[in-house]
Scaffold this motif. Sequence first.
Motif, PDB file in Angstrom:
ATOM      1  N   PHE A   1      40.901  27.994  42.977  1.00 21.21           N
ATOM      2  CA  PHE A   1      39.462  27.817  42.786  1.00 21.21           C
ATOM      3  C   PHE A   1      38.974  28.579  41.549  1.00 21.21           C
ATOM      4  N   CYS A   2      39.424  29.823  41.402  1.00 18.26           N
ATOM      5  CA  CYS A   2      38.982  30.643  40.269  1.00 18.26           C
ATOM      6  C   CYS A   2      39.495  30.081  38.940  1.00 18.26           C
ATOM      7  N   THR A   3      40.709  29.580  38.931  1.00 18.51           N
ATOM      8  CA  THR A   3      41.260  28.970  37.720  1.00 18.51           C
ATOM      9  C   THR A   3      40.443  27.738  37.330  1.00 18.51           C
ATOM     10  N   LYS A   4      40.117  26.924  38.320  1.00 21.62           N
ATOM     11  CA  LYS A   4      39.358  25.706  38.069  1.00 21.62           C
ATOM     12  C   LYS A   4      38.002  26.006  37.447  1.00 21.62           C
ATOM     13  N   HIS A   5      37.343  27.082  37.915  1.00 20.01           N
ATOM     14  CA  HIS A   5      35.974  27.366  37.473  1.00 20.01           C
ATOM     15  C   HIS A   5      35.898  28.536  36.490  1.00 20.01           C
ATOM     16  N   ASN A   6      37.042  29.030  36.050  1.00 25.38           N
ATOM     17  CA  ASN A   6      37.082  30.146  35.096  1.00 25.38           C
ATOM     18  C   ASN A   6      36.286  31.348  35.618  1.00 25.38           C
ATOM     19  N   ILE A   7      36.579  31.721  36.859  1.00 30.17           N
ATOM     20  CA  ILE A   7      35.943  32.858  37.525  1.00 30.17           C
ATOM     21  C   ILE A   7      37.000  33.935  37.757  1.00 30.17           C
ATOM     22  N   TRP A   8      36.603  35.177  37.618  1.00 32.45           N
ATOM     23  CA  TRP A   8      37.500  36.310  37.823  1.00 32.45           C
ATOM     24  C   TRP A   8      37.958  36.338  39.282  1.00 32.45           C
ATOM     25  N   PHE A   9      39.263  36.483  39.492  1.00 32.25           N
ATOM     26  CA  PHE A   9      39.842  36.590  40.831  1.00 32.25           C
ATOM     27  C   PHE A   9      40.254  38.031  41.076  1.00 32.25           C
ATOM     28  N   HIS A  10      39.581  38.667  42.038  1.00 31.78           N
ATOM     29  CA  HIS A  10      39.911  40.046  42.396  1.00 31.78           C
ATOM     30  C   HIS A  10      40.479  40.080  43.802  1.00 31.78           C
ATOM     31  N   ALA A  11      41.625  40.721  43.978  1.00 32.23           N
ATOM     32  CA  ALA A  11      42.262  40.853  45.290  1.00 32.23           C
ATOM     33  C   ALA A  11      42.102  42.280  45.791  1.00 32.23           C
ATOM     34  N   ASP A  12      41.411  42.420  46.909  1.00 33.12           N
ATOM     35  CA  ASP A  12      41.278  43.726  47.538  1.00 33.12           C
ATOM     36  C   ASP A  12      42.480  43.938  48.450  1.00 33.12           C
ATOM     37  N   GLY A  13      43.529  44.510  47.880  1.00 30.46           N
ATOM     38  CA  GLY A  13      44.751  44.790  48.630  1.00 30.46           C
ATOM     39  C   GLY A  13      44.851  46.245  49.013  1.00 30.46           C
ATOM     40  N   ALA A  14      43.701  46.903  49.190  1.00 28.01           N
ATOM     41  CA  ALA A  14      43.698  48.339  49.479  1.00 28.01           C
ATOM     42  C   ALA A  14      44.641  48.670  50.623  1.00 28.01           C
ATOM     43  N   HIS A  15      44.546  47.917  51.695  1.00 25.75           N
ATOM     44  CA  HIS A  15      45.423  48.186  52.838  1.00 25.75           C
ATOM     45  C   HIS A  15      46.708  47.367  52.779  1.00 25.75           C
ATOM     46  N   GLY A  16      46.580  46.054  52.632  1.00 21.74           N
ATOM     47  CA  GLY A  16      47.723  45.185  52.848  1.00 21.74           C
ATOM     48  C   GLY A  16      48.411  44.643  51.625  1.00 21.74           C
ATOM     49  N   GLY A  17      47.996  45.061  50.430  1.00 20.50           N
ATOM     50  CA  GLY A  17      48.675  44.591  49.229  1.00 20.50           C
ATOM     51  C   GLY A  17      50.138  44.984  49.196  1.00 20.50           C
ATOM     52  N   VAL A  18      50.479  46.051  49.923  1.00 21.21           N
ATOM     53  CA  VAL A  18      51.871  46.530  49.942  1.00 21.21           C
ATOM     54  C   VAL A  18      52.808  45.555  50.622  1.00 21.21           C
TER      55      VAL A  18
END
Length: 484
Positions: free
Chosen positions: A256-273
């Motif tokens: 979705f972000c690629t399609k609309h040229n929007i910044w994609f931020h992933a909040d992986g504070a807990h589970g990004g590991v």
Amino acid sequence: MNERLHTAYSPETFRAQAHALVDVLADHLAQAETGQQPTLNYLDPDDQLAYWQADFKKPVNADPLPLLRDMIGRSIHLHNPKFMGHQVTPPLPLAALTGLLTGLLNQGMAVYEMGMTANAFERIVTHWLAGRLSLGSEAGGLLTSGGTLANLTALLTARAVAAPTDVWENGTSDRLAIMVSDEAHYCVDRAARIMGLGTDGIIKIPTNDRFQMQTELLEPYLEQAKARGLTVFAVVGSACSTSTGSYDNLMAIADFCTKHNIWFHADGAHGGVAALSDTYRPLVQGIERADSVVVDFHKMMMIPALVTAVLYKRDTDSYRTFQQKAQYLWADANAKDWFNSGKRAFECTKLMMSAKVYAVLRTYGDEIFTENVDTLYGLARRFAGQIQQRAGFELAVEPESNIVCFRYVGDLTDPGQLDDLNNQIRRQLLRDGQFYIVQTTLRGRVYLRVSLMNPLTTDDHLATLLTEVERLGRAFSKKDAIVL
């Protein structure tokens, strides 16, 4: 020199106090890990304050050990395997010892000279983690004090990149907005409000029955935002959510972000590991496409708080967040020099937080982080199985991470009574002190919530917890004593 100051700075005084304290802490670890001490000795807030107010009025004591022992006894004991409450790790002893070293050295990191070693460590640690997340050859980032500052930093960068004018220099009257799951951590909402987006600028996407963002709603919600005159500059994906540990579909958000040229931020504070585990990496598929990611080392990576990585797919983006001039700190405010950390982080006098992570990596290798994820995530799945096999219990949702939400239902069917009963069970567990768990509200209903943060917790500990919850539930139900 004044005699009191001379004694306070004396290496021999330090040697004696440090040796004594390490012995006390080692005994504390042994007692906590074997369950010889409760998870906490609970006191009501006013009683706790009164105790320490009385202590503060006592004469000074040249021997700090009685005070330090008292501090330990009146704190929650994270190393007890029956601590299953908040998302706080029992720190590795090595990381805590490194914290003693960095506390004594007291090196800031804003400028290279004050943080030569720590800035180098930070560069290595952030590049290592960016590599494990597969963010690409241009990736990099920084460390900061916790997920709240980290998410705010990343969203400020997103705004700086997306805004048609230089917001840092000129401000903005644009009506900007972010899109985020309605189960996202509250710090994302707080960050947006700090940035001046207001309620209208926080577009919350409803979640499905597994508490994951309904990504099919991104398109219609974007069109609604445009119709209201809002410019969406970022979408935040949760990896994972706080209440249930559910992972959003990061790949769908990335598309979705690629399609609309929007910044994609992933909040992986807990589970990004989860990206560090071959078993659980599919949970974060798509995180490698994020423009920015945050990961807390003090949650699933056994480092004392606070240490959070803010990672960027393009490391150069990090220099666009803050653009202040400070001639007394650095000669060229515009130079993209990695070794002056104050240019990219909120903090000026930032702790040597990178040293704790670096010491663990050099001593145990990154396999220790993988093993921790595999242990705790696997334990959560087995715990869910225990819950499903016991009559009188209800699982809120199959766990994806190490967070499990459930409740005792017994023979009750009334929703209000169930809420009151589980609240009372949790309060009694708190006062008993043998187990520490918390509660959460899901779709308006109260559930008991377990965060399995201690790799020494076993299936037997969890079975004992369920037995105790059942005992309390039956006792309160018989007494008809469902009173908060």
